[in-house]
Design a protein around this motif. Structure first.
Motif, PDB file in Angstrom:
ATOM      1  N   SER A 153      -8.387  -1.437  -6.348  1.00 11.08           N
ATOM      2  CA  SER A 153      -7.910  -2.810  -6.475  1.00 11.08           C
ATOM      3  C   SER A 153      -9.063  -3.782  -6.680  1.00 11.08           C
ATOM      4  O   SER A 153     -10.115  -3.662  -6.036  1.00 11.08           O
ATOM      5  CB  SER A 153      -7.140  -3.215  -5.216  1.00 11.08           C
ATOM      6  N   MET A 190      -1.501   3.081  -8.521  1.00  9.14           N
ATOM      7  CA  MET A 190      -1.275   2.768  -7.113  1.00  9.14           C
ATOM      8  C   MET A 190       0.085   2.103  -6.922  1.00  9.14           C
ATOM      9  O   MET A 190       0.858   2.458  -6.023  1.00  9.14           O
ATOM     10  CB  MET A 190      -2.379   1.841  -6.599  1.00  9.14           C
ATOM     11  N   SER A 191       0.401   1.150  -7.770  1.00 11.47           N
ATOM     12  CA  SER A 191       1.638   0.374  -7.634  1.00 11.47           C
ATOM     13  C   SER A 191       2.887   1.233  -7.704  1.00 11.47           C
ATOM     14  O   SER A 191       3.807   1.081  -6.882  1.00 11.47           O
ATOM     15  CB  SER A 191       1.699  -0.694  -8.733  1.00 11.47           C
ATOM     16  N   LYS A 221       3.365   4.358  -7.081  1.00 11.27           N
ATOM     17  CA  LYS A 221       3.548   5.182  -5.882  1.00 11.27           C
ATOM     18  C   LYS A 221       4.177   4.347  -4.766  1.00 11.27           C
ATOM     19  O   LYS A 221       5.036   4.823  -4.016  1.00 11.27           O
ATOM     20  CB  LYS A 221       2.213   5.756  -5.415  1.00 11.27           C
ATOM     21  N   ASN A 222       3.734   3.113  -4.643  1.00  9.18           N
ATOM     22  CA  ASN A 222       4.313   2.177  -3.678  1.00  9.18           C
ATOM     23  C   ASN A 222       5.800   1.968  -3.959  1.00  9.18           C
ATOM     24  O   ASN A 222       6.646   2.024  -3.059  1.00  9.18           O
ATOM     25  CB  ASN A 222       3.529   0.866  -3.772  1.00  9.18           C
ATOM     26  N   GLY A 280      -6.883   3.544  -9.289  1.00  5.45           N
ATOM     27  CA  GLY A 280      -6.372   3.133  -7.989  1.00  5.45           C
ATOM     28  C   GLY A 280      -7.257   2.181  -7.215  1.00  5.45           C
ATOM     29  O   GLY A 280      -7.018   1.931  -6.028  1.00  5.45           O
ATOM     30  N   THR A 312       0.850  -1.187   0.000  1.00  9.38           N
ATOM     31  CA  THR A 312       0.000   0.000   0.000  1.00  9.38           C
ATOM     32  C   THR A 312       0.891   1.244   0.000  1.00  9.38           C
ATOM     33  O   THR A 312       1.826   1.323   0.797  1.00  9.38           O
ATOM     34  CB  THR A 312      -0.900   0.012   1.247  1.00  9.38           C
TER      35      THR A 312
END
Length: 669
Positions: A513, A419-420, A422-423, A511, A383
């Motif tokens: 999932s 999302m990925s 940024k992780n 974003g 996350t």
């Protein structure tokens, strides 16, 4: 003057590039270099008429580098006569082309300590190209950067290389990919090798082979897992040797406590489960340890790495079944710690160092206190966060630490890259700024409705290349700024349409999932009730997904690329699957709204479902072909079952509409 790469410099270079004065853009390079300097002029010789001089500390190293130089030319679409390559032995590693060849050793004073193992110095002058390094791998990475510069130049139709000096090294020692093999995807040997070649060009140096515990042909039980595709010992050895040629260390990851559900569902080993039907091995049973010893004894010798990764994550059920009495007597922390120590001793007996996921050890802090400090702890956090506190906890406790981000590809049609990435950005940055020594990104093939691994591995290339690049130079690259350079270096195309399509796919799921994936193969009768009354956010999500995915498909179907064309075709399939999902949602919504009326036109909707079913049939055909293009054949039969299940559910709803028997209260919840 030499400058570190920064946002200000990006703007400067882009403004120069737009006036046509340069043949390549510094932003095309992935990873982006640490230090670089533009110089006046361009290299005056034709790339397809060069002589190269390689200096290496051994004849074997020189031959390897000469082979990589030839492969570089092949990928560039140029011919290089082997008689044009001269190899000598010397104290430093150099590669040069043009009229001036280096004949003196490279002084170590030019390289700071951080650059000595993998760093390089690349200079393109009007009459000569030189790459210098203090290691064979450093020279290889300099050659990789030379290839990216030449590729970018040729892709844009230019004939001369701009003069530049690059002084470069990685900020994170180990950079790579943890790939989930076994859960209904097992690539062919050639596809394995293609991945190694591709990712080495983004300076990846570590490959974690995540092997489900029953997806290897064991001598102690050759029948274990025979309903799935499996690795053989000689295949693992071959992959390890091949990766070594590209300076990539392959580390086996074999689950030896949690996530052993496939093995524990086998009647022979069912009694070893902590709780029947769940995935944890009993940590206190002698027979459990015998099974684990058998697995390690056969897999460990196939790998040259000093590491053996034993998984050990998410073993949530220990103490809730067969080990309950012992856990109540001694405590969960002691039971888990004792098991980890046994794993450490076992791995040591094969000359390896234990690597393990750290989530359970951090959950029970007492575990950390008594564990040997030579265990390499892998923190995983998928996350996006500003800071990952558990990395600090592990480092403070005195363990060597590696970090693991996620591709957000599990239970997805296409990775949720907004999302990925940024992780990846935040965890790689924290890794580089701490004493942690490695950062990887992970792929997982989690199951849905009984089918695992439906997310094609080709969809991960975009994110793996990004992670390798950010691991080298942890400066985030916004998705719209990354898609173009990735298209240039991976596909050999500077097509704006390709870059746009990749950006649309990376961001179209907003974003969220799992939503698109689980909707794609959910019972449409249930979707009628679910989506008939969308809120504003849901409506906006599905409109964006359908519009962006359809636009991506329209762009991708017209594009031809000179490199990795099968990967592009697989990417287009994801765009079509996402588009299909959006269409199905809105059709189900129409049916639900119509069913509330006094005289719903069910025949009209039956005809629309006819068309949807035809699309689904074609999608399955093309998906299956793409799967078999790069994967072994057995596992597609497992994946096909959920496609068949969904096909029957689409037909059932269509038939109810056609017969007039469908009513909302028959919808399955």
């Amino acid at each position: 003057m030499l400058q570190r790469f920064s946002i200000g410099i990006i703007v400067l270079i882009l403004s120069v590039a737009t006036n046509g004065s340069v043949a390549f853009e510094i932003t095309d390079l992935l990873p982006r270099p640490q230090v670089w300097e533009e110089r006046d002029g361009s290299f005056q010789y034709k790339l397809d008429d060069l002589y190269f001089h390689i200096t290496a500390e051994s004849a074997e190293a020189g031959e390897r580098l000469a082979g990589h130089l030839q492969e570089t030319y092949e990928r560039l679409g140029l011919e290089l006569d082997t008689s044009h390559i001269a190899v000598d032995q010397g104290q430093a590693f150099t590669l040069s082309a043009g009229e001036r060849f280096l004949t003196t050793p490279l002084s170590t004073e030019n390289f700071p300590a951080v650059a000595r193992d993998q760093g390089y110095d690349l200079r393109i002058n009007p009459q000569a190209i030189t790459v210098r390094a203090l290691s064979e791998v450093g020279l290889f990475y300099g050659l990789v950067t030379f290839e990216q510069i030449a590729n970018s130049t040729l892709v844009r139709g230019k004939k001369r290389l701009d003069c530049i000096r690059i002084f470069d090294w990685p900020q994170i020692e180990k950079r790579g990919f943890s790939e989930d093999y076994g859960r209904n995807q097992l690539p062919t040997m050639e596809d394995h090798k293609r991945s190694i070649r591709n990712f080495s060009r983004f300076k990846m140096n570590t490959y974690l082979f995540f092997i489900e515990s029953d997806h290897f042909v064991y001598d102690f039980d050759p029948e274990l897992g025979n309903e799935y595709d499996r690795f053989r010992f000689d295949e693992l050895k071959e992959i390890v040797a091949y990766a070594k040629r590209y300076y990539i260390e392959v580390i086996p990851t074999v689950e030896l406590l949690g996530h052993m559900e496939m093995t524990l569902s086998n009647p022979k080993y069912k009694h070893l489960a902590e709780v029947d039907g769940l995935w944890d091995l009993c940590a206190t049973c002698d027979d459990s340890f015998e099974l684990v010893k058998n697995m390690v004894s056969e897999i460990a010798p196939a790998f040259e790495s000093k590491f053996f990764h034993a998984g050990l994550d998410e073993s949530w059920h220990i103490g809730k079944g067969r080990s309950k009495e012992i856990v109540e007597k001694y405590g969960i922390e002691k039971v888990i710690r004792d098991y980890y120590i046994k794993m450490n001793d076992l791995v040591h007996s094969y000359g390896k160092s234990l690597m393990m996921y750290a989530d359970i050890a951090v959950k029970y802090p007492g575990c950390l206190e008594g564990l040997p400090k030579d265990i390499h702890m892998m923190f995983w956090g998928y996350t996006p966060r500003d800071h990952y506190v558990d990395v600090d906890v592990l480092l403070k406790a005195g363990f060597p630490v590696i970090t693991l981000s996620g591709l957000a590809d599990w239970n997805e049609i296409y990775p949720v890259y907004d999302m990925s990435l940024k992780n990846v950005d935040t965890l790689a940055k924290q890794t580089a700024q701490s004493d942690a020594y490695g950062h990887f990104v992970s792929s997982w093939g989690d199951p849905f409705r009984g089918a695992a691994g439906t997310n094609l591995s080709e969809w991960n290339n975009y994110g793996v290349a990004y992670c390798c690049s950010i691991g080298w130079n942890p400066q985030p690259i916004p998705i719209p700024d990354y898609s173009g350079p990735f298209a240039v270096q991976f596909f050999g195309s500077d097509s704006p349409e390709l870059a746009e399509a990749l950006t649309l796919l990376a961001q179209c799921q907003s974003g969220r999932s799992h939503l698109a994936r689980r909707t794609f193969q959910s019972d449409p009768k249930a979707l009628v009730d679910k989506w008939e009354s969308m809120d504003a956010d849901e409506l906006a999500y599905w409109k964006k997904l359908r519009t962006d995915a359809q636009r991506a498909h329209q762009l991708l179907r017209k594009i031809e690329v000179p490199r990795n064309s099968t990967c592009l075709a697989a990417t287009d399939i994801s765009a079509r699957m996402l588009t299909f999902t959006g269409r199905m949602v809105f059709l189900c919504r129409e049916v639900g709204k119509s069913a509330k009326g006094s005289n719903p036109d069910t025949q009209k909707y039956a005809e629309k479902f006819d068309k949807l079913i035809k699309r689904y049939e074609i999608l399955w055909r093309d998906y299956r072909n793409a799967y078999l293009e790069t994967n072994r054949p057995i596992n597609i039969e497992h994946i096909g079952k959920v496609w068949d299940l969904m096909y029957g559910e689409l037909e059932s709803l269509r038939n109810d509409l056609r017969s007039g028997t469908y009513t909302p209260n028959k919808a399955e919840k």
